[in-house]
Scaffold this motif. Structure first.
Motif, PDB file in Angstrom:
ATOM      1  N   ALA A  35       3.178   2.718   7.524  1.00  0.00           N
ATOM      2  CA  ALA A  35       3.692   2.787   6.323  1.00  0.00           C
ATOM      3  C   ALA A  35       3.653   1.317   5.135  1.00  0.00           C
ATOM      4  N   VAL A  36       3.611   1.772   4.250  1.00  0.00           N
ATOM      5  CA  VAL A  36       3.533   0.303   3.335  1.00  0.00           C
ATOM      6  C   VAL A  36       4.381   0.105   2.048  1.00  0.00           C
ATOM      7  N   VAL A  37       4.814  -0.938   1.749  1.00  0.00           N
ATOM      8  CA  VAL A  37       5.648  -0.858   0.739  1.00  0.00           C
ATOM      9  C   VAL A  37       5.193  -2.134  -0.250  1.00  0.00           C
ATOM     10  N   LEU A  38       4.202  -2.231  -1.704  1.00  0.00           N
ATOM     11  CA  LEU A  38       4.349  -2.915  -2.499  1.00  0.00           C
ATOM     12  C   LEU A  38       4.930  -2.713  -3.878  1.00  0.00           C
ATOM     13  N   GLN A  39       4.390  -4.051  -4.166  1.00  0.00           N
ATOM     14  CA  GLN A  39       4.344  -3.705  -6.198  1.00  0.00           C
ATOM     15  C   GLN A  39       3.104  -3.536  -6.878  1.00  0.00           C
ATOM     16  N   HIS A  40       3.189  -2.726  -8.071  1.00  0.00           N
ATOM     17  CA  HIS A  40       1.735  -1.904  -8.064  1.00  0.00           C
ATOM     18  C   HIS A  40       0.620  -3.262  -8.398  1.00  0.00           C
ATOM     19  N   GLY A  41      -0.112  -3.245  -8.426  1.00  0.00           N
ATOM     20  CA  GLY A  41      -1.232  -4.546  -8.790  1.00  0.00           C
ATOM     21  C   GLY A  41      -2.608  -4.352  -7.337  1.00  0.00           C
ATOM     22  N   ALA A  42      -3.138  -5.088  -7.671  1.00  0.00           N
ATOM     23  CA  ALA A  42      -4.289  -5.477  -6.956  1.00  0.00           C
ATOM     24  C   ALA A  42      -4.281  -5.752  -5.245  1.00  0.00           C
ATOM     25  N   ALA A  43      -3.687  -5.557  -4.853  1.00  0.00           N
ATOM     26  CA  ALA A  43      -2.959  -5.969  -2.950  1.00  0.00           C
ATOM     27  C   ALA A  43      -3.154  -4.006  -2.556  1.00  0.00           C
ATOM     28  N   PHE A  44      -2.952  -3.297  -3.983  1.00  0.00           N
ATOM     29  CA  PHE A  44      -3.593  -1.913  -4.004  1.00  0.00           C
ATOM     30  C   PHE A  44      -4.740  -1.245  -2.957  1.00  0.00           C
ATOM     31  N   ALA A  45      -5.385  -2.413  -3.107  1.00  0.00           N
ATOM     32  CA  ALA A  45      -6.679  -1.934  -2.945  1.00  0.00           C
ATOM     33  C   ALA A  45      -7.110  -2.218  -0.944  1.00  0.00           C
ATOM     34  N   ASN A  46      -6.000  -2.765  -0.747  1.00  0.00           N
ATOM     35  CA  ASN A  46      -6.071  -2.741   0.500  1.00  0.00           C
ATOM     36  C   ASN A  46      -6.096  -1.308   1.602  1.00  0.00           C
ATOM     37  N   ILE A  47      -4.928  -0.402   0.920  1.00  0.00           N
ATOM     38  CA  ILE A  47      -5.042   1.213   1.308  1.00  0.00           C
ATOM     39  C   ILE A  47      -6.437   1.703   2.696  1.00  0.00           C
ATOM     40  N   LEU A  48      -7.289   1.075   1.728  1.00  0.00           N
ATOM     41  CA  LEU A  48      -8.639   1.879   2.503  1.00  0.00           C
ATOM     42  C   LEU A  48      -8.516   1.179   3.455  1.00  0.00           C
ATOM     43  N   TRP A  49      -7.685   0.460   4.241  1.00  0.00           N
ATOM     44  CA  TRP A  49      -8.082  -0.317   5.522  1.00  0.00           C
ATOM     45  C   TRP A  49      -6.750   0.392   6.421  1.00  0.00           C
ATOM     46  N   CYS A  50      -6.026   1.832   5.322  1.00  0.00           N
ATOM     47  CA  CYS A  50      -5.050   2.063   6.460  1.00  0.00           C
ATOM     48  C   CYS A  50      -5.212   3.362   7.067  1.00  0.00           C
ATOM     49  N   LYS A  51      -4.922   3.836   8.148  1.00  0.00           N
ATOM     50  CA  LYS A  51      -4.750   5.473   8.780  1.00  0.00           C
ATOM     51  C   LYS A  51      -4.421   6.231   8.123  1.00  0.00           C
TER      52      LYS A  51
END
Length: 159
Positions: free
Chosen positions: A86-102
């Protein structure tokens, strides 16, 4: 997805024990103060004053990892997201990294109502992830800690 597998191979991404990944924002870099068109980033753009409390409370109930992506290499970022359950983050560009999630993991996005129905939701769906919204009154408001805990607990079955 063959191209993702190739990237995982090139960067030597390894399977590790899973965890809830908690992403915080770093400080502005000199680039944003001098060269960038947009003269602010990171915590000056959005922040959550009680972010560390949210992380500490979450770490009491499950295995967690805390990261500030501005301090990490691309390989380290890919590795972190690849092994997150699971990933917890604020709205923003870091969200692009969910590409690497299963696929099938849950992403908890802290954001104002403005972002609740956004292209990030569509991106999460395309990545096979479930997106859950954690409301924030404005871009620098604290998150209600009991509401945060209840949202997390109700959407992560392993807690």
């Amino acid at each position: 997805f063959r191209s993702k597998e190739k990237i995982f191979s090139i960067f030597d991404i390894k399977e590790t024990e899973a965890y809830v990944l908690f992403i915080d924002r770093g400080e502005d870099t000199d680039f944003y103060k001098t060269q960038a068109k947009l003269k602010f980033s990171a915590k000056t753009r959005r922040s959550c004053p009680n972010m560390i409390n949210l992380y500490r409370n979450l770490s009491l109930i499950c295995r967690t990892k805390y990261a500030i992506l501005e301090n990490l290499t691309l390989q380290q970022q890919i590795q972190l997201f690849y092994n997150a359950k699971a990933v917890v983050l604020q709205h923003g560009a870091a969200f692009a990294n969910i590409l690497w999630c299963k696929p099938k993991i849950t992403i908890f996005e802290m954001a104002t109502n403005l972002f609740q129905e956004s292209y990030f939701r569509r991106f999460a769906k395309q990545c096979g992830c479930h997106l859950k919204f954690i409301p924030q009154q404005h871009d620098h408001a604290p998150i209600n800690e009991s509401l945060f805990a209840s949202i997390i607990k109700s959407h992560i079955p392993f807690l």
